[in-house]
Design a protein around this motif. Structure first.
Motif, PDB file in Angstrom:
ATOM      1  N   GLY A 610      94.381  12.160  78.925  1.00 25.29           N
ATOM      2  CA  GLY A 610      93.297  12.442  77.965  1.00 25.29           C
ATOM      3  C   GLY A 610      93.704  12.237  76.515  1.00 25.29           C
ATOM      4  O   GLY A 610      92.930  12.526  75.606  1.00 25.29           O
ATOM      5  N   GLU A 611      94.942  11.759  76.269  1.00 29.26           N
ATOM      6  CA  GLU A 611      95.375  11.551  74.871  1.00 29.26           C
ATOM      7  C   GLU A 611      95.552  10.046  74.628  1.00 29.26           C
ATOM      8  O   GLU A 611      95.814   9.280  75.557  1.00 29.26           O
ATOM      9  N   ASN A 612      95.452   9.636  73.355  1.00 28.40           N
ATOM     10  CA  ASN A 612      95.632   8.214  73.036  1.00 28.40           C
ATOM     11  C   ASN A 612      97.069   7.875  72.682  1.00 28.40           C
ATOM     12  O   ASN A 612      97.507   6.744  72.838  1.00 28.40           O
ATOM     13  N   GLU A 613      97.799   8.864  72.119  1.00 25.75           N
ATOM     14  CA  GLU A 613      99.180   8.600  71.697  1.00 25.75           C
ATOM     15  C   GLU A 613     100.013   9.849  71.967  1.00 25.75           C
ATOM     16  O   GLU A 613      99.468  10.931  72.166  1.00 25.75           O
ATOM     17  N   PRO A 614     101.351   9.741  71.978  1.00 28.25           N
ATOM     18  CA  PRO A 614     102.176  10.935  72.174  1.00 28.25           C
ATOM     19  C   PRO A 614     101.931  11.941  71.039  1.00 28.25           C
ATOM     20  O   PRO A 614     101.606  11.545  69.905  1.00 28.25           O
ATOM     21  N   PHE A 615     102.090  13.215  71.347  1.00 30.04           N
ATOM     22  CA  PHE A 615     101.833  14.271  70.357  1.00 30.04           C
ATOM     23  C   PHE A 615     102.696  14.085  69.114  1.00 30.04           C
ATOM     24  O   PHE A 615     102.265  14.328  67.991  1.00 30.04           O
ATOM     25  N   VAL A 616     103.949  13.627  69.304  1.00 31.53           N
ATOM     26  CA  VAL A 616     104.865  13.520  68.165  1.00 31.53           C
ATOM     27  C   VAL A 616     104.298  12.546  67.123  1.00 31.53           C
ATOM     28  O   VAL A 616     104.421  12.766  65.907  1.00 31.53           O
ATOM     29  N   SER A 617     103.611  11.508  67.590  1.00 28.84           N
ATOM     30  CA  SER A 617     103.069  10.517  66.660  1.00 28.84           C
ATOM     31  C   SER A 617     101.932  11.136  65.847  1.00 28.84           C
ATOM     32  O   SER A 617     101.837  10.969  64.621  1.00 28.84           O
ATOM     33  N   GLU A 618     101.069  11.865  66.574  1.00 30.08           N
ATOM     34  CA  GLU A 618      99.956  12.573  65.936  1.00 30.08           C
ATOM     35  C   GLU A 618     100.510  13.542  64.869  1.00 30.08           C
ATOM     36  O   GLU A 618     100.014  13.630  63.748  1.00 30.08           O
ATOM     37  N   LEU A 619     101.572  14.259  65.259  1.00 32.30           N
ATOM     38  CA  LEU A 619     102.183  15.249  64.360  1.00 32.30           C
ATOM     39  C   LEU A 619     102.726  14.571  63.096  1.00 32.30           C
ATOM     40  O   LEU A 619     102.551  15.065  61.982  1.00 32.30           O
ATOM     41  N   LEU A 620     103.390  13.402  63.279  1.00 33.33           N
ATOM     42  CA  LEU A 620     103.995  12.727  62.120  1.00 33.33           C
ATOM     43  C   LEU A 620     102.917  12.237  61.148  1.00 33.33           C
ATOM     44  O   LEU A 620     103.122  12.227  59.933  1.00 33.33           O
ATOM     45  N   THR A 621     101.739  11.868  61.704  1.00 31.22           N
ATOM     46  CA  THR A 621     100.654  11.408  60.831  1.00 31.22           C
ATOM     47  C   THR A 621     100.183  12.541  59.922  1.00 31.22           C
ATOM     48  O   THR A 621      99.938  12.359  58.736  1.00 31.22           O
ATOM     49  N   SER A 622     100.053  13.749  60.511  1.00 28.20           N
ATOM     50  CA  SER A 622      99.502  14.858  59.709  1.00 28.20           C
ATOM     51  C   SER A 622     100.605  15.732  59.101  1.00 28.20           C
ATOM     52  O   SER A 622     100.330  16.827  58.611  1.00 28.20           O
ATOM     53  N   LEU A 623     101.873  15.256  59.168  1.00 29.23           N
ATOM     54  CA  LEU A 623     103.007  16.101  58.720  1.00 29.23           C
ATOM     55  C   LEU A 623     102.855  16.664  57.295  1.00 29.23           C
ATOM     56  O   LEU A 623     103.023  17.852  57.082  1.00 29.23           O
ATOM     57  N   PRO A 624     102.499  15.830  56.294  1.00 24.12           N
ATOM     58  CA  PRO A 624     102.429  16.382  54.931  1.00 24.12           C
ATOM     59  C   PRO A 624     101.475  17.578  54.844  1.00 24.12           C
ATOM     60  O   PRO A 624     101.779  18.567  54.178  1.00 24.12           O
ATOM     61  N   ALA A 625     100.337  17.510  55.564  1.00 25.51           N
ATOM     62  CA  ALA A 625      99.377  18.620  55.498  1.00 25.51           C
ATOM     63  C   ALA A 625      99.933  19.845  56.210  1.00 25.51           C
ATOM     64  O   ALA A 625      99.785  20.987  55.743  1.00 25.51           O
ATOM     65  N   THR A 626     100.623  19.641  57.353  1.00 25.46           N
ATOM     66  CA  THR A 626     101.121  20.784  58.139  1.00 25.46           C
ATOM     67  C   THR A 626     102.131  21.600  57.340  1.00 25.46           C
ATOM     68  O   THR A 626     102.124  22.830  57.382  1.00 25.46           O
ATOM     69  N   ILE A 627     103.005  20.909  56.592  1.00 24.28           N
ATOM     70  CA  ILE A 627     104.084  21.663  55.931  1.00 24.28           C
ATOM     71  C   ILE A 627     103.734  22.035  54.491  1.00 24.28           C
ATOM     72  O   ILE A 627     104.571  22.569  53.767  1.00 24.28           O
ATOM     73  N   ALA A 628     102.488  21.780  54.096  1.00 22.37           N
ATOM     74  CA  ALA A 628     102.131  21.961  52.682  1.00 22.37           C
ATOM     75  C   ALA A 628     102.420  23.374  52.169  1.00 22.37           C
ATOM     76  O   ALA A 628     102.808  23.558  51.012  1.00 22.37           O
ATOM     77  N   ASP A 629     102.226  24.420  53.022  1.00 21.55           N
ATOM     78  CA  ASP A 629     102.377  25.794  52.510  1.00 21.55           C
ATOM     79  C   ASP A 629     103.724  26.417  52.831  1.00 21.55           C
ATOM     80  O   ASP A 629     103.930  27.611  52.615  1.00 21.55           O
ATOM     81  N   LEU A 630     104.640  25.624  53.394  1.00 19.31           N
ATOM     82  CA  LEU A 630     105.917  26.226  53.819  1.00 19.31           C
ATOM     83  C   LEU A 630     106.944  26.245  52.683  1.00 19.31           C
ATOM     84  O   LEU A 630     106.934  25.388  51.804  1.00 19.31           O
TER      85      LEU A 630
END
Length: 1077
Positions: A610-630
């Motif tokens: 049910g996914e188009n790409e591995p999760f790690v790739s998805e994560l790397l795309t949105s990485l700047p937003a994920t770590i913005a408040d850390l």
């Protein structure tokens, strides 16, 4: 003038003057007066003849402090010099002390007034007894008992002396007296106990004096653990104790005595007496404290006597059940009394007091373990029967009426108490280490600042207990947990504490259920917790629920690996928590993310259904937003986690692409900084730029720690620029320190610059350490570092040298071993002399350099020993001196590194062609230095290694490998037949001069035993332990370090046992590569 008069001990001391000096020491006068008095008193205390004045002082002073000073002098003599005194002096002192004690305790008024003084005299009397009794003072016990019968106050004091004597012999003797002496005293006490026993019973039946009865009960309490059992069960003692139990004034002391009796177990001979004692006790207890009492409330509102009673009650029940629960189960008429007692103990376990809870928990743990083991052992044959098929059925029927049915009965008997116990464990579960969010004393939810070790130990025991309970009945465990959770949801039982303990309990039983049951259970738990998070308002409430969700999911990697949807939901929930403004929540989210990734990393690099790409790739795309408040340290942890994911990717092209995307942000910033620096070097001196450089390096180090070898493309990208920055910052530091003097090294800019240097070294060390053994990596990275790192270390001022240089090269040598041999001279030249100059001025400066310097030496000695042989004799002497210097340290890890290094050197030299030469130069020095640290009392933790060095030396000298004489042929007129004889004589001489208080025969005997037992380490070690006690160097101190090795072996056995039971070792602690397809 006065001082001189006091110091002259040729005539009786001036007591009034001494009183004045003591008063000045304790007084409120000026600091100078106090210091002067302190000097005089110390001089007197150190004067070997001072003790002869003690009687004169005690007879002529009224001042309590002066008396105590005199007694302190006396105590030192009794402890360390008693056997060396002439007989008449010993007898005189013995009689004098006995007389003063009798005189003061014969009349009520003086006894109460001089209580402290009498107590101190009692202690000294017991110290004398340890030397004199039984051989030189046979009438001691009969005389004491006779004196006790003359007056009630003397009797009370005699009880105190007997109690002290019992404690000295049975409780505090290990490491204080030799094994032989302890045995002798125990036999004497046993054989003379009849008189003491009669005296105690006489007092308890005849006296009306409360103080005397209390003193007698306290003495009995000390004696009960070791006296022959006939004195307890075949005399009126137990009935007498049970008679005193209901009386409020004696209740606690009697209960302590009964607990001692309860703890004894010697076969079945006295079973009937135990049952009778328990029955009478339970009847009396119900009138004192009815079973319906609310214990937590009674304890909270009780006075100290009542609280002590509840604590003693817990001790009584746990002691009795540990030894005698089987005889209560065995007879149907006692089962009700047993269940009532267990009910009492469960209620006491709810009392809000840590000490009481520890006592109960300790017992619950052992009871549940015993029930579990019986059932665990029986389950195994049943499983083999099923595998063998049906023809083996007759075997099973035997089990049903044999041991199987008894076990079944027993489990049925305990089913109800065990169910209540599950509730107790769930309600009182201690906080696990992973939870960082706590309630402070003002009721606010905050980030935990310090780990509480007591709580962690308690968590471990409770977790173990709950896992056994879960194995005994999985369905009841699950039902209780889910019921309690639903009460959290509908609000009837919702408090922070209730939710916390429940979730901690749920997390703690991970791994104990079968997989299907665990899956069913967790789906409900996680669903409920996520719902709770949605419906509950309030920032603090959300923080508590978030911490519990994170803790529970972190404990169940097996479940997450099997359910991708849940795993994805949980990780996205963690990313959500990373934006929470609550500091504890963000930290826990990063910790939990790391923990989950380590156990499920393969799941993130595969394309899931049910996914188009591995999760790690998805994560790397949105990485700047994920770590913005850390915060920076949280970002580093996040990078480490993603490093683990990338490391699980097996396709090298994809792996490099992920790494490039991960490092895009820091690399872009790095490129900007280096680009600016090429235009103007001063750009690098700006504090914000230095901080940015530091942050980029730390991010690289975190990623390298999880990626290992695969980090190569990234480090190659920045390596040479990084070394240039290193060199430049190093020069900046040196000029600052050269211009600004010693204080410059503490300025914030220098500290920052040094952090960058350290982080550079740490990054290289981490990468080389984690990279697989590929010599070409070493060849690529070591040569370019020689000058910027090693040369820089040698050129710098001492205050600007980074100790990490030493540890980096230790890592390199440990990693690339013999291939580094030709580089060792360069390393030596750069670091050896200059570091030694820094660390040999004293034992305190540059602590980091010390430890790392010796670690580097140890790496060289282990892997590049031929390079050490190439050293000149001056350099080798420096090495050996520095090793001796290391093990003289009182700093434990430096001393241990030094001793380990010494052992490596001794073994390597023994096998080399320079064996004779080396040992001829250093054998005696090493032996002498090792005996010095073995017998001063500051180096006890090194005991195991000291023993190994001595054993090595003695075995070597007896083996005949050393063919040249160890003695100086020119100085010794007669030749010894061989080295072994010479070393024996040398050792005897060495120890005799060091310990004048030991006789020549004792020393000779000890050395002979050492040589005889050299091949058997444990006997060899025991001889040394006994010698340390005999030489009186190790009395009255904590000697557990001398037994540390035995304790470690015991811990390893325990770990093997825990591994065999599902759930006992948390999933995160098991070193599996969790196979996740």
């Amino acid at each position: 003038m006065a001082a001189e008069k006091l110091r002259d001990l040729s005539q009786p001391i001036d007591v009034a003057l001494l009183d004045a000096t003591v008063a000045a020491f304790y007084g409120t006068g000026s600091k100078e007066e106090r210091t002067a008095a302190d000097h005089i008193l110390r001089d007197l205390q150190n004067n070997p003849d001072m003790w002869l004045q003690v009687v004169h002082i005690l007879s002529n002073t009224q001042n309590l402090n002066t008396k105590f000073f005199a007694l302190q002098v006396l105590e030192g003599v009794v402890k360390y010099r008693w056997n060396a005194l002439p007989v008449e002096q010993r007898d005189g002192m013995k009689n004098y002390i006995s007389e003063v004690i009798v005189k003061l305790s014969s009349d009520e008024i003086s006894f109460r007034r001089e209580r402290l003084y009498v107590n101190k005299l009692n202690i000294i009397l017991v110290q004398i007894l340890k030397h004199e009794w039984p051989a030189k003072w046979q009438r001691f016990i009969p005389d004491l008992v006779a004196a006790a019968k003359t007056s009630e106050t003397i009797c009370e004091n005699c009880m105190v002396i007997l109690k002290l004597l019992s404690e000295e012999v049975f409780d505090f003797s290990r490491g204080e007296m030799t094994q032989q002496k302890i045995k002798e005293l125990k036999q004497s006490l046993n054989s003379e106990f009849q008189l003491i026993h009669e005296l105690c019973l006489y007092v308890l039946s005849a006296s009306q004096r409360a103080e005397l009865i209390r003193a007698t009960l306290a003495t009995l309490h000390a004696f009960l653990s070791w006296i022959p059992l006939g004195y307890i069960f075949e005399s009126p003692l137990l009935e007498t104790l049970l008679k005193f139990f209901p009386m409020p004034a004696y209740r606690n002391l009697t209960l302590q005595c009964l607990s001692e009796v309860a703890a004894l177990s010697f076969g079945d001979f006295y079973n009937m007496q135990y049952i009778k004692m328990y029955d009478i006790f339970m009847v009396q207890l119900q009138t004192i404290l009815p079973p319906s009492t609310n214990f937590p409330e009674a304890y909270a509102n009780g006075n100290s006597e009542e609280q002590a009673f509840i604590q003693n009650l817990a001790l009584f029940f746990t002691s009795f059940y540990k030894s005698h629960i089987r005889i209560l189960e065995a007879t149907p008429e006692n089962i009700n009394a047993l269940l009532m007692g267990l009910e009492y103990l469960i209620n006491i376990s709810y009392v809000d007091d840590n000490e009481v809870f520890k006592v109960c928990l300790d017992y619950w743990n052992s009871l549940v373990l015993e029930l579990f083991e019986a059932h665990h052992n029986l389950d195994i044959p049943a499983a083999t029967v099923n595998m063998m098929g049906l023809q083996q059925m007759p075997m099973l029927s035997g089990m049903v009426d044999g041991p199987g049915s008894q076990l079944f009965q027993r489990r049925k008997l305990y089913a109800d108490p065990m169910s209540k116990l599950r509730m107790l464990m769930i309600c009182r579960m201690a906080k696990p280490e992973e939870v960082l969010i706590v309630e402070d004393e003002n009721g606010n939810i905050v980030r935990e600042t310090m780990k509480d070790n007591d709580v962690l130990v308690q968590y471990k025991v409770m977790k173990e207990t709950l896992i056994y309970l879960a194995h005994l009945d999985h369905d009841d465990t699950e039902k209780q947990m889910l019921t309690k959770l639903s009460k959290q949801l509908n609000g009837e039982d919702w408090t922070w504490n209730n939710l916390n303990t429940l979730c901690w309990a749920i997390g703690s039983i991970s791994g104990s259920m079968a997989e299907e049951q665990e899956n069913r259970f967790l789906v409900m738990v996680i669903r409920d917790l996520l719902n709770l998070c949605e419906i509950t308002k309030g920032k603090d409430n959300k923080a508590v629920i978030a911490s519990n969700i994170m803790y529970v999911v972190g404990q169940y990697p097996r479940f997450l690996r099997a359910h991708w949807k849940f795993l994805k939901t949980v990780v996205n929930k963690l990313f959500e928590f990373m934006h929470e403004s609550h500091p504890g929540v963000q930290d826990m989210a990063c910790d939990t993310f790391l923990k989950i990734v380590q156990k499920c990393k393969r799941k993130f690099v595969l394309v899931q259904v049910g996914e188009n790409e591995p999760f790690v790739s998805e994560l790397l795309t949105s990485l700047p937003a994920t770590i913005a408040d850390l915060e920076p340290h949280q970002i580093h942890s996040f990078y480490e986690s993603v490093g683990h994911m990338i490391q699980a990717e097996s396709d090298p092209h994809r792996r490099d692409e992920y790494l490039q995307r991960l490092m895009a942000l820091p690399n872009q910033k790095w490129a900007e900084i280096i680009g600016q620096a090429r235009q103007s070097v001063d750009f690098l001196k700006d504090q914000d730029v230095i901080r940015a450089v530091l942050n980029i390096l730390q991010t690289n180090t975190s990623t390298a720690s999880s990626l290992g070898t695969y980090f190569l493309p990234q480090i190659s990208l920045i390596f040479l620029d990084m070394l240039n920055v290193y060199r430049m910052y190093s020069e900046l530091i040196s000029t600052s320190i050269a211009q600004g003097g010693p204080f410059a090294s503490r300025t914030s800019i220098v500290k920052l610059l040094r952090s960058v240097k350290r982080e550079t070294l740490k990054l290289i060390e981490t990468f080389l350490d984690k990279a697989e053994d590929q010599p070409h990596i070493g060849k690529q990275f070591v040569p370019p570092m020689m000058d910027p790192v090693l040369g820089d270390y040698a050129r710098n001022l001492p205050d600007a040298r980074e100790s990490e240089v030493l540890s980096l090269f230790a890592t390199i040598i440990n990693k690339y071993k013999g291939t580094m041999i030709e580089d060792v001279p360069r390393i030596f030249e750069a670091v050896f002399q200059c570091t030694l100059e820094m660390i040999t001025k004293n034992f305190e400066d540059y602590p980091e350099h010390r430890l790392k310097f010796f670690s580097l030496l140890r790496a060289i000695a282990t892997h590049c020993f031929p390079a050490l042989i190439q050293l000149s004799s001056e350099q080798l002497k420096l090495v050996t001196d520095s090793i001796i210097w290391a093990f003289r340290h009182t700093e434990r890890n430096i001393a241990e590194t030094g001793l380990n290094l010494l052992l490596e050197m001794l073994k390597n030299f023994q096998a080399s062609e320079f064996c004779n030469q080396f040992y001829k130069t250093y054998f005696l020095t090493i032996e002498q230095e090792i005996f010095a640290v073995l017998t001063d009392t500051f180096h006890k933790p090194g005991f195991k290694l000291h023993v190994l060095v001595l054993q090595h030396l003695f075995c070597l000298v007896e083996s005949g490998i050393l063919t040249e004489p160890l003695w100086d042929v020119a100085a010794v007129p007669y030749p010894y037949p061989n080295n072994a004889m010479f070393v024996r004589e040398y050792t005897i001489k060495l120890l005799s001069t060091s310990f004048p208080n030991m006789t020549a025969t004792e020393v000779t005997q000890f050395v002979k035993e050492l040589f005889e037992s050299r091949a058997d380490l444990s006997t060899f070690k025991n001889h040394i332990r006994d010698f340390l006690v005999q030489s009186k160097e190790f009395s009255a101190q904590d000697n557990k370090d001398l037994y540390a090795e035995e304790a470690a072996a015991q811990r390893e056995r325990e770990r093997q046992r825990m591994l065999s039971i599902p759930g006992l070792i948390a999933p995160n602690e098991i070193q599996d590569e969790m196979v996740d397809s």
